[in-house]
Each structure stands twice: as structure tokens, then as C-alpha cells.
Design a protein around this motif. Structure first.
Motif, PDB file in Angstrom:
ATOM      1  N   GLN A   1       1.375  -1.402   0.218  1.00  0.00           N
ATOM      2  CA  GLN A   1       0.063   0.651  -0.341  1.00  0.00           C
ATOM      3  C   GLN A   1       0.686   1.246  -0.066  1.00  0.00           C
ATOM      4  N   ILE A   2       2.317   1.102   0.509  1.00  0.00           N
ATOM      5  CA  ILE A   2       3.162   2.193   0.190  1.00  0.00           C
ATOM      6  C   ILE A   2       3.148   2.875  -0.922  1.00  0.00           C
ATOM      7  N   ASP A   3       3.749   1.495  -1.697  1.00  0.00           N
ATOM      8  CA  ASP A   3       4.648   2.474  -2.822  1.00  0.00           C
ATOM      9  C   ASP A   3       3.829   3.363  -4.091  1.00  0.00           C
ATOM     10  N   PRO A   4       2.785   3.634  -3.672  1.00  0.00           N
ATOM     11  CA  PRO A   4       2.361   4.966  -4.308  1.00  0.00           C
ATOM     12  C   PRO A   4       2.872   6.209  -3.706  1.00  0.00           C
ATOM     13  N   PHE A   5       3.498   5.740  -3.278  1.00  0.00           N
ATOM     14  CA  PHE A   5       4.029   7.122  -2.333  1.00  0.00           C
ATOM     15  C   PHE A   5       5.309   7.374  -2.365  1.00  0.00           C
TER      16      PHE A   5
END
Ligand code: TXA
Ligand code: MG
Length: 307
Positions: free
Chosen positions: A62-66
Motif C-alpha cells: 500500500q505504500i508503493d504509490p507514495f
């Protein structure tokens, strides 16, 4: 006011703030997409706006986009400690997180909590910011009742029982080619050595600037004045250990046993809050305990509580 998991998810997606249990302490949750809710968190806690928030996620993906770039050992940390009480500071992509969350820094703080309800909730809502659910400067909340003391009985809380770990997550950042601790926490720093080959240093300042803005502020403090001198005049209570004897004029509020730091960690904020519950004005703390492992975090919390 107790809310169900479904109600909590709905409220958060509508832009409300709800208190949510984690394994460390309760958090005041808001969706990362609701700027007004995030503003409300700062107002509710009376939190300085220069103090950034931790983004909580359901899993590592879930943190890949950030995240702009992952430092060495990131995957090992994630695999070994998530879900759990580890927060990692990572460089974020420009514009990926609202500046209110990061306090304008080029990094963000991320963690996957281990509490089953928090994890189920994050799957329904997506990433949530969650500072500890206490008034700024005061002891954190490890029970829903603590949240109600600070924010009132009408405040929405997802009931998750007593937090099983009792102290906040350990915060790690990668600086000058080394991992360093920005905040001591529930995972003792020695626990990272097997993974990275060294015990990370505690690094609070660089070039005179605090690396973690939160370190600037008063923390964990009850109303009562705390001192570490067991002979202090005027003290009525002692925070001490069950196997020790204390002067008879001092009422013992037990921190737990010297043989079991995990239990001390678990009840630390409850004990600090108990002082306020009893309207204690002055108390002493028995600081004669070990300095390694989890004891180091317990010591740091008590030192801050006495400032
Ligand atoms: O266990 C925990 O971490 C709890 C639960 C609810 O997850 N949360 C928590 O949040 O302790 P809070 O807001 O009370 O503390 C977050 C700390 C603050 O000291 C803040 O300065 C630091 O994280 N922080 C956040 N983003 C940062 C960043 N980009 N760089 C350095 N420090 C950061
Ligand atoms: Mg806090």
C-alpha cells in the motif's frame, strides 16, 4: 461512544475523526484524503502543526504509490517487523502526501499496525493517519476509557480492548548511509542488529535541527510533578516495583515487576494516568532498573514524563 468496525470505516470515509485501537496505543484516525479531518486532528489534540503524522497502511504494497525510493534493508524490515510496532521514515514522491501530513518534509512516516481490528479497518478505508489518541503532551491512551477522558464520552471510539504492547512504535530513518533511531519505542534497538549487522544509534538532532519534530515537544506527562528522588519532600506516591519496599508515607502505584519489562511497558500509561485520576500533586519514580532493551524505552518515557 463505541462504534462498530463498519461504522468506523463509514465515518472515516465521510471525513470524520475516530479513535482506533492499535497494538501500541490508540490512535486518532483520519483518511489521508480528507484534509479537513486531518486539520481536525491537530485541533483536537492541540498538536503543533510542525509535528508530522504517521501514515498507517494495511500491508507493505500500500505504500508503493507514495515512496520515491526504498533504502537498503527496507524489504527485510518490512518482512520481519510488519505488521508491528516499527515506523519507517521514507522519502516520498512530490505531491503524493498532503503537506499537513508530512509537515512539509520531503519524507513520510509509515507503519503497518498489528492490531486485528486496525488491519481490518485499513483494508476497508485505505491509508489512515493516526497520531496517538491523547491531548498533546499528555500520556498516550492504551484503553478506550483513556480516549474518553481526553476527548469526552461522546467521542467515537472503535473498542479494541487494552493495547497489548503499551508503548509507541520505534521510529527508524536511513541517514548518511546508516539506519538510526529517531524515537525509541516498543521494539528495542538491539532487536535490529541481527538484520542490519549493527545496533542503530539514537539520533535526535542533525546540524542542530531535530530529525523528528515530535522530539521537540513535551510528552507523556501527567498533571502531577514527578521526580526521581525517593526522599523528595511533599511526594505522596511512588511509581515503583512490586518486589521493592518503599518509605511507608508513599503510596505505591506499581509499574510492575523488575523481571518483566513487557508488563511494565503495557501498563506504563495507565499508571501515569492513574496519578491524575487520584489528583496526585507530587510523586516520585523508582528509576533503579536496567538500561538495556525495552527498559531503555521505559526510562526515556519516564524521563520525558517528569520534564
Ligand atoms: O505506535 C505509534 O506509532 C502510534 C500508533 C497510534 O500507531 N502513533 C504515534 O503517533 O505515536 P504520534 O503522532 O504520537 O507520533 C509520531 C511521531 C512524532 O514524533 C513525529 O514527529 C514523527 O512520528 N514523525 C512523523 N513523520 C515524520 C517524518 N517524516 N520524519 C521524522 N519524524 C516523523
Ligand atoms: Mg504521541
Amino acid at each position: 461512544m463505541r462504534t462498530t468496525l463498519e461504522e468506523t470505516a463509514k465515518l472515516l470515509l465521510q471525513g470524520a475523526v475516530v479513535a482506533v485501537p492499535t497494538e501500541t496505543v490508540y490512535g486518532l484516525a483520519a483518511s489521508i484524503h480528507h484534509e479537513n479531518a486531518i486539520d481536525q486532528i491537530f485541533a483536537l489534540k492541540n498538536r503543533p502543526r510542525v509535528n508530522p503524522l504517521i501514515v498507517h497502511i494495511a500491508d507493505r504494497e500500500q505504500i508503493d504509490p507514495f515512496v520515491e525510493q526504498y533504502p537498503p534493508f527496507f524489504d527485510e524490515f518490512a518482512a520481519h517487523f510488519w505488521p508491528g510496532p516499527l515506523t519507517l521514515i521514507l522519502p516520498v514522491k512530490t505531491g503524493a502526501l498532503h503537506p499537513t501530513i508530512t509537515a512539509g518534509l520531503v519524507t513520510g512516516a509509515f507503519r503497518v499496525p498489528r492490531h486485528p481490528l486496525a488491519l481490518q479497518l485499513l483494508k476497508l478505508t485505505g491509508p489512515l493517519v493516526m497520531p496517538s489518541a491523547n491531548l498533546s503532551g499528555r500520556p498516550s491512551s492504551t484503553r478506550s476509557e483513556h480516549v474518553e477522558v481526553d476527548f469526552g464520552n461522546g467521542f467515537p471510539v472503535l473498542e479494541g480492548g487494552v493495547s497489548t504492547e503499551g508503548l509507541e512504535s520505534t521510529i527508524l530513518a536511513y541517514l548518511d548511509a546508516k539506519w538510526v533511531i529517531l524515537r525509541q519505542g516498543r521494539i528495542p534497538r538491539e532487536a535490529f542488529e541481527p538484520l542490519i549487522g549493527y545496533v542503530p544509534d539514537i539520533s535526535l538532532y542533525k546540524g542542530g535541527q531535530p530529525l523528528s519534530p515530535g522530539q521537540l515537544f513535551r510528552h507523556y506527562a501527567p498533571q502531577a510533578r514527578l521526580s526521581f528522588d525517593l526522599t523528595a519532600k511533599g511526594a505522596t506516591h511512588v511509581l515503583g516495583f512490586v518486589e521493592r519496599e518503599y518509605p511507608t508515607h508513599l503510596t505505591l502505584l506499581p509499574l510492575g515487576s523488575l523481571t518483566d519489562p513487557a508488563t511494565v511497558a503495557l501498563s506504563l500509561y495507565d499508571t501515569l494516568r492513574e496519578l491524575d485520576q487520584r489528583s496526585v500533586q507530587q510523586a516520585v519514580v523508582d528509576m533503579d532498573f536496567p538500561s538495556l532493551g525495552l527498559w531503555a524505552t521505559i526510562r526515556e518515557r519516564l524521563e520525558k514524563a517528569a520534564k
